[in-house]
Scaffold this motif. Structure first.
Motif, mmCIF file in Angstrom:
data_model
loop_
_atom_site.group_PDB
_atom_site.id
_atom_site.type_symbol
_atom_site.label_atom_id
_atom_site.label_comp_id
_atom_site.label_asym_id
_atom_site.label_seq_id
_atom_site.Cartn_x
_atom_site.Cartn_y
_atom_site.Cartn_z
ATOM 1 N N UNK A 159 -21.301 42.585 -11.804
ATOM 2 C CA UNK A 159 -22.216 43.712 -11.693
ATOM 3 C C UNK A 159 -21.567 45.078 -11.789
ATOM 4 N N UNK A 160 -20.318 45.188 -11.380
ATOM 5 C CA UNK A 160 -19.638 46.480 -11.510
ATOM 6 C C UNK A 160 -19.335 46.781 -12.977
ATOM 7 N N UNK A 161 -18.952 45.753 -13.735
ATOM 8 C CA UNK A 161 -18.765 45.937 -15.178
ATOM 9 C C UNK A 161 -20.085 46.351 -15.825
ATOM 10 N N UNK A 162 -21.160 45.668 -15.441
ATOM 11 C CA UNK A 162 -22.478 45.993 -15.979
ATOM 12 C C UNK A 162 -22.867 47.426 -15.619
ATOM 13 N N UNK A 163 -22.574 47.850 -14.397
ATOM 14 C CA UNK A 163 -22.851 49.228 -13.992
ATOM 15 C C UNK A 163 -22.140 50.201 -14.924
ATOM 16 N N UNK A 164 -20.855 49.971 -15.170
ATOM 17 C CA UNK A 164 -20.071 50.869 -16.023
ATOM 18 C C UNK A 164 -20.615 50.930 -17.440
ATOM 19 N N UNK A 165 -20.903 49.780 -18.004
ATOM 20 C CA UNK A 165 -21.413 49.742 -19.385
ATOM 21 C C UNK A 165 -22.784 50.405 -19.465
ATOM 22 N N UNK A 166 -23.634 50.177 -18.462
ATOM 23 C CA UNK A 166 -24.962 50.786 -18.440
ATOM 24 C C UNK A 166 -24.845 52.311 -18.331
ATOM 25 N N UNK A 167 -23.993 52.795 -17.418
ATOM 26 C CA UNK A 167 -23.805 54.232 -17.290
ATOM 27 C C UNK A 167 -23.288 54.836 -18.588
ATOM 28 N N UNK A 168 -22.318 54.184 -19.212
ATOM 29 C CA UNK A 168 -21.776 54.692 -20.472
ATOM 30 C C UNK A 168 -22.859 54.773 -21.538
#
Length: 180
Positions: A159-168
């Motif tokens: 989920x932290x990876x997903x957070x980063x990709x979503x924010x980007x």
């Protein structure tokens, strides 16, 4: 791993638990952020919980009840990332780097779905851009968001990876996932 950028001046830098195993690893994270910030990039740091914090919190919850209620468990597990993000913000500030912590509510990270496996659907990009415009590094805890009722939700494993990709994606920024 790097995501394709539209805005070369903004970087979402994800710091995982394999990089941030303990508080002793915070100076390395500060250095990685500083390297980008001193070159004029606007940095959004997305932070995982330190080391095995999530598993430890899950174990603590299961000491009370074998099958914790999803919303209570989500609220508990999200504290791991929130703690790591607050510690990183303090470490950046101690190093003379202006830093602003935006939790899921302040960043407007909205989710939809199950409390323990939600998907991100919206972001208040203006709140992040306002903080970046002051010259601050923006630190965001990964892994969690808020549903339409304001309850804490988790983005599931990774989920932290997903957070980063979503924010980007939402910020139209470059994205780098730092892994050990």
């Amino acid at each position: 791993m790097t995501c394709a950028p539209d805005d070369h001046a903004t970087l979402v830098l994800k710091l995982g638990s394999s990089v941030l195993r303990t508080q002793a690893d915070l100076p390395r994270a500060v250095h990685a952020i500083y390297r980008e910030w001193r070159h004029g990039r606007r940095v959004v740091a997305v932070v995982s919980a330190l080391g095995s914090t999530t598993d430890e919190l899950l174990g603590s919850a299961r000491q009370f009840v074998a099958s914790p209620h999803p919303s209570s468990l989500a609220a508990l597990l999200a504290t791991g990332e929130t703690t790591a993000a607050a510690l990183l913000t303090l470490a950046l500030q101690r190093s003379g780097i202006p830093a602003t912590l935006l939790d899921a509510a302040a960043a407007g990270l909205r989710t939809r779905g199950d409390a323990l496996d939600a998907e991100p659907v919206a972001l208040d990009t203006e709140s992040i851009r306002r903080a970046l415009a002051t010259g601050s590094v923006v630190v965001v805890p990964g892994f969690s968001g808020r549903d339409d009722a304001g309850a804490t939700t988790l983005l599931g494993r990774g989920g932290s990876d997903l957070t980063a990709v979503f924010l980007a994606r939402e910020l139209r920024a470059a994205c780098t996932l730092l892994k050990d």
